[in-house]
Design a protein around this motif. Structure first.
Motif, short mmCIF file in Angstrom:
data_model
loop_
_atom_site.label_atom_id
_atom_site.label_comp_id
_atom_site.label_asym_id
_atom_site.label_seq_id
_atom_site.Cartn_x
_atom_site.Cartn_y
_atom_site.Cartn_z
N LEU A 183 0.64 -1.19 0.34
CA LEU A 183 -0.01 0.32 0.13
C LEU A 183 0.89 1.34 -0.03
CD1 LEU A 183 -2.35 -0.98 2.56
CD2 LEU A 183 -3.00 -0.95 0.33
N VAL A 184 0.59 2.16 -0.68
CA VAL A 184 1.17 3.27 -0.74
C VAL A 184 -0.34 4.64 -0.37
CG1 VAL A 184 2.91 3.04 -1.88
CG2 VAL A 184 0.74 4.26 -3.68
N ILE A 185 0.23 5.55 -0.07
CA ILE A 185 -0.52 6.98 0.44
C ILE A 185 -0.52 7.94 -0.44
CG2 ILE A 185 -1.03 8.29 2.27
CD1 ILE A 185 0.06 7.32 4.49
N VAL A 186 -1.18 8.11 -0.81
CA VAL A 186 -1.41 8.87 -2.08
C VAL A 186 -1.95 10.43 -1.53
CG1 VAL A 186 -2.15 9.83 -4.47
CG2 VAL A 186 -1.70 7.48 -4.25
N ARG A 187 -1.66 11.64 -2.47
CA ARG A 187 -2.02 13.13 -1.35
C ARG A 187 -2.73 13.39 -2.44
NH1 ARG A 187 -0.64 18.30 -1.62
NH2 ARG A 187 -2.03 20.07 -0.18
N ALA A 188 -4.13 13.16 -2.74
CA ALA A 188 -5.22 13.64 -3.84
C ALA A 188 -4.94 15.30 -4.28
CB ALA A 188 -6.15 13.72 -3.27
#
Length: 327
Positions: free
Chosen positions: A271-276
């Motif tokens: 998993l990665v955290i994307v900054r929308a």
């Protein structure tokens, strides 16, 4: 939701050679099964499996009586040959003087000279026998041929040692190699003298080891179509048989890469955290590929170049969490 202060990085698009991973096993540069030319019972065993020994250190001792007796016989034969030579020389000198005074015939002089030359040859032969017997006698103490680690002892005290019978198996301490298995499709990508980066599965603390390709076996295994490529491990000293891996350059491709710390592993997922665009967090599943050095990893699917991802989060966060850029 409470805003979370984070650091972000963009998914990077790189164009470079795709690394090909190959497996290998650590092997010693030299190994030997030590034997002796002496026959006799083993009277002392100085080492066990795992012992480290210096060059010429005594590994075991064989009862020396038989070889000592042979040496004594050879020395006795040499003494007899030297006495016979002394007598033959005096006789030859005497006939030389008699022949000069016309008191001995040419044939008598030739016979005396022949006996003298035969006696000299007998002395040389006896000296050679003494050297041989002395060399064999010295082998009643079996020594290490080089600085080594003992892998196996194949005799115990009381066992009979015989010429040609392996007694102790040793392998060199220095100059270890990684024997890599390279597919026939990739063998053209490696050349003797090339540098190659390797890692040991059981020793991640050693990090990336840069070695040099020393040898490429000229023929592949006919069953597996695998070539063995040998690369030096420098001053690394680990146990033989350790598994490892190396990377060689493949074809030039375009790839998306991110920092290794951006990928989180949860329940078998990556998993990665994307900054929308609205500044909120979006957790996204990705598929990773090979690592590039120690700090970047390839993303095969789930991200596009230019997207912003969080690189310093402790783990995935709830979707929609406001993300503030840290200073």
């Amino acid at each position: 939701l409470k805003p979370l202060s984070v650091e972000v990085a963009e998914v990077e698009r790189v164009t470079e050679a795709h690394p090909i991973e190959i497996r290998g096993v650590v092997q010693p540069a030299r190994q030997s099964s030590v034997s002796s030319r002496v026959m006799g019972p083993v009277v002392k065993l100085n080492v066990r499996a795992g012992s480290k020994v210096a060059k010429n250190q005594v590994l075991l001792e064989i009862q020396p009586e038989a070889s000592s007796g042979q040496l004594g016989q050879a020395r006795g034969a040499l003494a007899q040959a030297e006495a016979a030579l002394a007598m033959a020389e005096r006789n030859f000198r005497r006939f030389e003087a008699l022949h000069a005074d016309n008191a001995a015939s040419e044939l008598e002089l030739d016979m005396a000279k022949m006996q003298y030359e035969q006696a000299r040859g007998a002395v040389e032969q006896a000296e050679g026998a003494v050297r041989t017997a002395s060399s064999v006698a010295n082998e009643s103490a079996v020594r290490a041929p080089f600085a080594a680690r003992v892998i196996e002892t194949m005799v115990e005290v009381g066992d009979l040692a015989a010429p040609g019978r392996p007694l102790v198996r040793v392998e060199s301490l220095e100059g270890q190699e990684m024997w890599l298995s390279v597919r026939e499709n990739d063998i053209a990508r490696v050349t003797i003298g090339d540098s190659i980066e390797m890692r040991l599965d059981a020793r991640p603390d050693l990090g990336t080891i840069t070695g040099e390709i020393r040898e490429i076996e000229p023929a592949a295994d006919p069953a597996t179509h695998i070539f063995t490529v040998k690369a030096g491990l420098g001053k690394i000293n680990v146990r033989s048989g350790f598994s490892g891996r190396a990377t060689i350059s493949g074809d030039i491709t375009d790839r998306n890469v991110v920092p290794v710390g951006a990928v989180h592993h949860r329940g078998g997922l990556e998993l990665v955290i994307v900054r929308a665009a609205d500044g909120g967090a979006r957790t996204r599943a990705v598929t990773t590929g090979s690592t590039l050095g120690d700090d970047r990893i390839e993303i095969l699917s789930g991200l596009d170049a230019g997207e912003s991802i969080v690189i310093n989060a402790a783990g995935p966060v709830a979707d929609g969490t406001p993300l503030e850029l840290g200073r």
